[in-house]
Design a protein around this motif. Structure first.
Motif, PDB file in Angstrom:
ATOM      1  N   ALA A 169       0.817  -1.219   0.000  1.00 23.29           N
ATOM      2  CA  ALA A 169       0.000   0.000   0.000  1.00 23.29           C
ATOM      3  C   ALA A 169       0.848   1.266   0.000  1.00 23.29           C
ATOM      4  O   ALA A 169       0.598   2.184  -0.792  1.00 23.29           O
ATOM      5  CB  ALA A 169      -0.948   0.000   1.187  1.00 23.29           C
ATOM      6  N   ALA A 170       1.860   1.334   0.842  1.00 27.00           N
ATOM      7  CA  ALA A 170       2.692   2.544   0.921  1.00 27.00           C
ATOM      8  C   ALA A 170       3.478   2.762  -0.371  1.00 27.00           C
ATOM      9  O   ALA A 170       3.586   3.894  -0.851  1.00 27.00           O
ATOM     10  CB  ALA A 170       3.646   2.460   2.113  1.00 27.00           C
ATOM     11  N   GLU A 171       4.004   1.692  -0.945  1.00 26.49           N
ATOM     12  CA  GLU A 171       4.729   1.801  -2.214  1.00 26.49           C
ATOM     13  C   GLU A 171       3.801   2.270  -3.322  1.00 26.49           C
ATOM     14  O   GLU A 171       4.184   3.089  -4.157  1.00 26.49           O
ATOM     15  CB  GLU A 171       5.322   0.447  -2.629  1.00 26.49           C
ATOM     16  CG  GLU A 171       6.442  -0.055  -1.786  1.00 26.49           C
ATOM     17  CD  GLU A 171       6.878  -1.439  -2.242  1.00 26.49           C
ATOM     18  OE1 GLU A 171       8.097  -1.645  -2.362  1.00 26.49           O
ATOM     19  OE2 GLU A 171       6.016  -2.304  -2.470  1.00 26.49           O
ATOM     20  N   ALA A 172       2.580   1.747  -3.336  1.00 21.32           N
ATOM     21  CA  ALA A 172       1.613   2.123  -4.368  1.00 21.32           C
ATOM     22  C   ALA A 172       1.291   3.612  -4.290  1.00 21.32           C
ATOM     23  O   ALA A 172       1.198   4.292  -5.314  1.00 21.32           O
ATOM     24  CB  ALA A 172       0.336   1.291  -4.247  1.00 21.32           C
ATOM     25  N   GLN A 173       1.138   4.129  -3.075  1.00 26.31           N
ATOM     26  CA  GLN A 173       0.843   5.561  -2.929  1.00 26.31           C
ATOM     27  C   GLN A 173       1.999   6.409  -3.454  1.00 26.31           C
ATOM     28  O   GLN A 173       1.776   7.412  -4.137  1.00 26.31           O
ATOM     29  CB  GLN A 173       0.558   5.894  -1.469  1.00 26.31           C
ATOM     30  CG  GLN A 173      -0.781   5.388  -1.008  1.00 26.31           C
ATOM     31  CD  GLN A 173      -1.023   5.651   0.470  1.00 26.31           C
ATOM     32  OE1 GLN A 173      -0.098   5.869   1.244  1.00 26.31           O
ATOM     33  NE2 GLN A 173      -2.285   5.608   0.863  1.00 26.31           N
ATOM     34  N   ALA A 174       3.230   6.022  -3.150  1.00 21.79           N
ATOM     35  CA  ALA A 174       4.391   6.774  -3.631  1.00 21.79           C
ATOM     36  C   ALA A 174       4.481   6.712  -5.161  1.00 21.79           C
ATOM     37  O   ALA A 174       4.754   7.716  -5.824  1.00 21.79           O
ATOM     38  CB  ALA A 174       5.668   6.242  -2.995  1.00 21.79           C
ATOM     39  N   LEU A 228       3.282   9.120 -10.798  1.00 18.23           N
ATOM     40  CA  LEU A 228       2.491   9.080 -12.035  1.00 18.23           C
ATOM     41  C   LEU A 228       1.608  10.317 -12.169  1.00 18.23           C
ATOM     42  O   LEU A 228       1.461  10.862 -13.260  1.00 18.23           O
ATOM     43  CB  LEU A 228       1.630   7.819 -12.087  1.00 18.23           C
ATOM     44  CG  LEU A 228       2.356   6.509 -12.368  1.00 18.23           C
ATOM     45  CD1 LEU A 228       1.361   5.350 -12.372  1.00 18.23           C
ATOM     46  CD2 LEU A 228       3.110   6.563 -13.674  1.00 18.23           C
ATOM     47  N   GLN A 229       1.008  10.767 -11.061  1.00 19.63           N
ATOM     48  CA  GLN A 229       0.149  11.951 -11.110  1.00 19.63           C
ATOM     49  C   GLN A 229       0.928  13.171 -11.585  1.00 19.63           C
ATOM     50  O   GLN A 229       0.398  14.009 -12.308  1.00 19.63           O
ATOM     51  CB  GLN A 229      -0.457  12.235  -9.734  1.00 19.63           C
ATOM     52  CG  GLN A 229      -1.587  11.302  -9.387  1.00 19.63           C
ATOM     53  CD  GLN A 229      -2.095  11.499  -7.967  1.00 19.63           C
ATOM     54  OE1 GLN A 229      -1.450  12.119  -7.135  1.00 19.63           O
ATOM     55  NE2 GLN A 229      -3.262  10.942  -7.696  1.00 19.63           N
ATOM     56  N   GLY A 264      13.364   5.181 -15.433  1.00 15.56           N
ATOM     57  CA  GLY A 264      14.817   5.338 -15.429  1.00 15.56           C
ATOM     58  C   GLY A 264      15.297   6.503 -14.587  1.00 15.56           C
ATOM     59  O   GLY A 264      16.425   6.508 -14.119  1.00 15.56           O
ATOM     60  N   ASN A 265      14.442   7.498 -14.355  1.00 15.49           N
ATOM     61  CA  ASN A 265      14.846   8.695 -13.621  1.00 15.49           C
ATOM     62  C   ASN A 265      14.570   8.631 -12.128  1.00 15.49           C
ATOM     63  O   ASN A 265      14.924   9.549 -11.409  1.00 15.49           O
ATOM     64  CB  ASN A 265      14.128   9.930 -14.190  1.00 15.49           C
ATOM     65  CG  ASN A 265      14.655  10.281 -15.555  1.00 15.49           C
ATOM     66  OD1 ASN A 265      15.804  10.014 -15.871  1.00 15.49           O
ATOM     67  ND2 ASN A 265      13.809  10.871 -16.378  1.00 15.49           N
ATOM     68  N   VAL A 266      13.922   7.595 -11.665  1.00 14.00           N
ATOM     69  CA  VAL A 266      13.565   7.548 -10.253  1.00 14.00           C
ATOM     70  C   VAL A 266      14.170   6.319  -9.576  1.00 14.00           C
ATOM     71  O   VAL A 266      13.493   5.572  -8.892  1.00 14.00           O
ATOM     72  CB  VAL A 266      12.032   7.589 -10.044  1.00 14.00           C
ATOM     73  CG1 VAL A 266      11.470   8.923 -10.414  1.00 14.00           C
ATOM     74  CG2 VAL A 266      11.348   6.474 -10.809  1.00 14.00           C
ATOM     75  N   ALA A 267      15.456   6.111  -9.777  1.00 13.89           N
ATOM     76  CA  ALA A 267      16.126   4.960  -9.172  1.00 13.89           C
ATOM     77  C   ALA A 267      15.873   4.951  -7.676  1.00 13.89           C
ATOM     78  O   ALA A 267      15.940   5.967  -7.004  1.00 13.89           O
ATOM     79  CB  ALA A 267      17.609   5.015  -9.466  1.00 13.89           C
ATOM     80  N   GLY A 268      15.549   3.802  -7.163  1.00 16.16           N
ATOM     81  CA  GLY A 268      15.270   3.668  -5.742  1.00 16.16           C
ATOM     82  C   GLY A 268      13.824   3.954  -5.379  1.00 16.16           C
ATOM     83  O   GLY A 268      13.391   3.665  -4.280  1.00 16.16           O
ATOM     84  N   GLN A 269      13.061   4.538  -6.280  1.00 16.11           N
ATOM     85  CA  GLN A 269      11.652   4.817  -6.042  1.00 16.11           C
ATOM     86  C   GLN A 269      10.821   3.650  -6.576  1.00 16.11           C
ATOM     87  O   GLN A 269      11.309   2.841  -7.358  1.00 16.11           O
ATOM     88  CB  GLN A 269      11.235   6.115  -6.735  1.00 16.11           C
ATOM     89  CG  GLN A 269      11.945   7.338  -6.219  1.00 16.11           C
ATOM     90  CD  GLN A 269      11.578   7.621  -4.761  1.00 16.11           C
ATOM     91  OE1 GLN A 269      10.437   7.476  -4.370  1.00 16.11           O
ATOM     92  NE2 GLN A 269      12.566   7.991  -3.970  1.00 16.11           N
ATOM     93  N   PRO A 270       9.554   3.564  -6.213  1.00 15.63           N
ATOM     94  CA  PRO A 270       8.718   2.448  -6.660  1.00 15.63           C
ATOM     95  C   PRO A 270       8.646   2.283  -8.178  1.00 15.63           C
ATOM     96  O   PRO A 270       8.530   1.183  -8.664  1.00 15.63           O
ATOM     97  CB  PRO A 270       7.342   2.784  -6.089  1.00 15.63           C
ATOM     98  CG  PRO A 270       7.638   3.596  -4.887  1.00 15.63           C
ATOM     99  CD  PRO A 270       8.860   4.408  -5.244  1.00 15.63           C
ATOM    100  N   LEU A 271       8.721   3.383  -8.935  1.00 18.41           N
ATOM    101  CA  LEU A 271       8.617   3.224 -10.388  1.00 18.41           C
ATOM    102  C   LEU A 271       9.930   2.772 -11.016  1.00 18.41           C
ATOM    103  O   LEU A 271      10.012   2.633 -12.217  1.00 18.41           O
ATOM    104  CB  LEU A 271       8.149   4.526 -11.041  1.00 18.41           C
ATOM    105  CG  LEU A 271       6.655   4.765 -10.924  1.00 18.41           C
ATOM    106  CD1 LEU A 271       6.258   6.057 -11.614  1.00 18.41           C
ATOM    107  CD2 LEU A 271       5.856   3.623 -11.484  1.00 18.41           C
ATOM    108  N   ALA A 272      10.951   2.537 -10.201  1.00 21.37           N
ATOM    109  CA  ALA A 272      12.178   1.976 -10.752  1.00 21.37           C
ATOM    110  C   ALA A 272      11.892   0.579 -11.313  1.00 21.37           C
ATOM    111  O   ALA A 272      12.628   0.089 -12.145  1.00 21.37           O
ATOM    112  CB  ALA A 272      13.271   1.917  -9.689  1.00 21.37           C
TER     113      ALA A 272
END
Length: 188
Positions: free
Chosen positions: A44-49, A54-55, A172-180
């Protein structure tokens, strides 16, 4: 070219068209139009981040959240055997009783051990344990491997080539973030 009779044996041979490999590669590079892409599963927390990212980057309404219910995992388990000869005796006993099993190598607190079945509900595992007891298996027990969980996936549908490129750049620009985690073709 070498086996033209294979085309004649197809269900609807008139729909087949043989193309050179170079033409097929070029067609794949251009893309077949909009597709569905998905990233996850996330807690849940990863999905929110990930949603916040994306927003900020994508047009409103171009993506959605999908809920994935993951059942728990229970096993009928024998072990943990510290001595190799204990494990060997149990394996020999199970073979004599004609009980199928798998060796458990992970998680480390259960290894080495033996799994006599994997189940998605506690009730099914308990029923299997009772059945095994009737066959002569005495030291097995039910162990929870994974709690039931709700996970989330982020879906972009339809994703044309431009939106797919945006997603690749964003990941590619958000290394370490959920969209990595890269967006992949949708499942389910």
């Amino acid at each position: 070219d070498r086996e033209p009779e294979r085309a004649a044996r197809q269900f609807q041979p008139h729909l087949l068209r043989v193309v050179p490999a170079s033409a097929a590669a070029a067609s794949a590079a251009v893309g077949a139009g909009p597709t569905c892409l998905e990233a996850g599963p996330y807690a849940a927390a990863e999905a929110q981040a990930a949603e916040a990212l994306l927003q900020a980057a994508l047009p409103e309404g171009s993506w959605s959240r999908r809920t994935i219910e993951q059942p728990g995992v229970w096993i009928v388990y024998m072990g943990r055997y510290i001595a190799a000869d204990q494990l060997k005796r149990r394996v020999d006993e199970l073979r004599r009783l004609q009980v199928p099993f798998d060796e458990v190598a992970s998680p480390p607190d259960l290894a080495p051990g033996l799994s006599l079945g994997r189940f998605d509900s506690r009730g099914a595992a308990d029923a299997a344990l009772e059945s095994l007891a009737q066959r002569g298996v005495r030291t097995a027990r039910v162990v929870l491997l994974a709690e039931p969980a709700t996970r989330y996936a982020l879906r972009v549908e339809p994703a044309d080539t431009g939106l797919a490129a945006q997603l690749r750049a964003l990941a590619g620009n958000v290394a370490g973030q959920p969209l990595a985690r890269a967006f992949q073709p949708c499942t389910g």
